[in-house]
Design a protein around this motif. Structure first.
Motif, mmCIF file in Angstrom:
data_model
loop_
_atom_site.group_PDB
_atom_site.id
_atom_site.type_symbol
_atom_site.label_atom_id
_atom_site.label_comp_id
_atom_site.label_asym_id
_atom_site.label_seq_id
_atom_site.Cartn_x
_atom_site.Cartn_y
_atom_site.Cartn_z
ATOM 1 N N ILE A 74 -8.691 4.217 11.140
ATOM 2 C CA ILE A 74 -9.148 5.537 10.680
ATOM 3 C C ILE A 74 -10.335 6.009 11.515
ATOM 4 O O ILE A 74 -10.391 7.169 11.943
ATOM 5 N N PHE A 132 -2.977 6.849 -0.954
ATOM 6 C CA PHE A 132 -3.119 5.735 -0.014
ATOM 7 C C PHE A 132 -4.489 5.088 -0.157
ATOM 8 O O PHE A 132 -4.614 3.862 -0.156
ATOM 9 N N ALA A 133 -5.532 5.910 -0.276
ATOM 10 C CA ALA A 133 -6.898 5.385 -0.424
ATOM 11 C C ALA A 133 -7.048 4.603 -1.726
ATOM 12 O O ALA A 133 -7.642 3.518 -1.747
ATOM 13 N N ASN A 189 0.830 -1.201 0.000
ATOM 14 C CA ASN A 189 0.000 0.000 0.000
ATOM 15 C C ASN A 189 0.868 1.255 0.000
ATOM 16 O O ASN A 189 0.612 2.202 -0.755
ATOM 17 N N PHE A 192 0.055 16.817 1.046
ATOM 18 C CA PHE A 192 -0.410 15.817 2.009
ATOM 19 C C PHE A 192 -1.703 15.155 1.539
ATOM 20 O O PHE A 192 -1.869 13.938 1.673
ATOM 21 N N LEU A 193 -2.630 15.947 1.003
ATOM 22 C CA LEU A 193 -3.891 15.372 0.530
ATOM 23 C C LEU A 193 -3.666 14.404 -0.630
ATOM 24 O O LEU A 193 -4.404 13.427 -0.781
ATOM 25 N N ASN A 194 -2.657 14.653 -1.443
ATOM 26 C CA ASN A 194 -2.342 13.734 -2.531
ATOM 27 C C ASN A 194 -1.825 12.404 -1.984
ATOM 28 O O ASN A 194 -2.122 11.344 -2.529
ATOM 29 N N PHE A 195 -1.031 12.462 -0.897
ATOM 30 C CA PHE A 195 -0.585 11.235 -0.240
ATOM 31 C C PHE A 195 -1.794 10.454 0.288
ATOM 32 O O PHE A 195 -1.892 9.238 0.103
ATOM 33 N N LEU A 196 -2.719 11.150 0.945
ATOM 34 C CA LEU A 196 -3.914 10.482 1.470
ATOM 35 C C LEU A 196 -4.747 9.873 0.353
ATOM 36 O O LEU A 196 -5.233 8.741 0.470
ATOM 37 N N PHE A 197 -4.913 10.618 -0.722
ATOM 38 C CA PHE A 197 -5.689 10.117 -1.853
ATOM 39 C C PHE A 197 -4.997 8.905 -2.481
ATOM 40 O O PHE A 197 -5.642 7.915 -2.810
ATOM 41 N N THR A 221 1.300 3.980 -2.981
ATOM 42 C CA THR A 221 1.075 5.393 -2.658
ATOM 43 C C THR A 221 2.193 6.254 -3.223
ATOM 44 O O THR A 221 1.941 7.301 -3.834
#
Length: 158
Positions: free
Chosen positions: A58, A31-32, A8, A24-29, A12
């Motif tokens: 989460i 990861f999802a 995962n 940071f939001l791109n990392f979260l996206f 990512t």
């Protein structure tokens, strides 16, 4: 489970490299997206523990954030108003969590929440002593810890 987590993370970083955005939001996206891809690939396998634990972690993060904000507001309100609403006390909380790591995590989560402090664990590791600034009902306080932090922590640790 470690292999799925590492896959995962690797996917990512592939996502971040392909998009070229290190936000940071791109990392979260990323990861999802990687989580969903791995879930679809492993849907028929028996080893699905990773795909059950990540959503629980989460959800626990959001639960803890809510409890943290709520406790901060309560303590701040008590500090800025002229009247004190504190009813401090020490409570014995019986433990369902048995492992050392589980007890340590629970005690630290309680201590991180403003207005509460974990004091000690009994020698037989069956009771956690907690000091709280706001104990209007002892049983309600114990139930809030048992059904809140401890129950959610046990879901993750099992």
């Amino acid at each position: 489970m470690k292999g799925q987590f590492l896959s995962n993370i690797l996917l990512t970083f592939v996502w971040v490299a392909l998009t070229g955005s290190f936000a940071f939001l791109n990392f979260l996206f990323g990861f999802a997206i990687a989580f969903v891809i791995l879930w679809v690939i492993n849907i028929k396998r028996e080893d699905t523990k990773y795909f059950k634990i990540v959503p629980k972690i989460i959800a626990f993060f959001f639960f803890f954030s809510y409890e943290l904000i709520k406790a901060n507001i309560q303590v701040a309100y008590d500090v800025i108003t002229p009247k004190f609403y504190m009813t401090p006390g020490i409570v014995k909380v019986p433990l369902d969590v048995k492992t050392d790591i589980g007890i340590t995590l629970l005690a630290n989560l309680i201590s991180l929440t403003p207005g509460t402090l974990s004091l000690d664990v009994s020698d037989d590791k069956k009771v956690l002593y907690v000091h709280s600034m706001y104990i209007s009902d002892k049983e309600k306080f114990i139930k809030s810890i048992k059904k809140g932090f401890e129950a959610r922590l046990l879901e993750i640790l099992r």
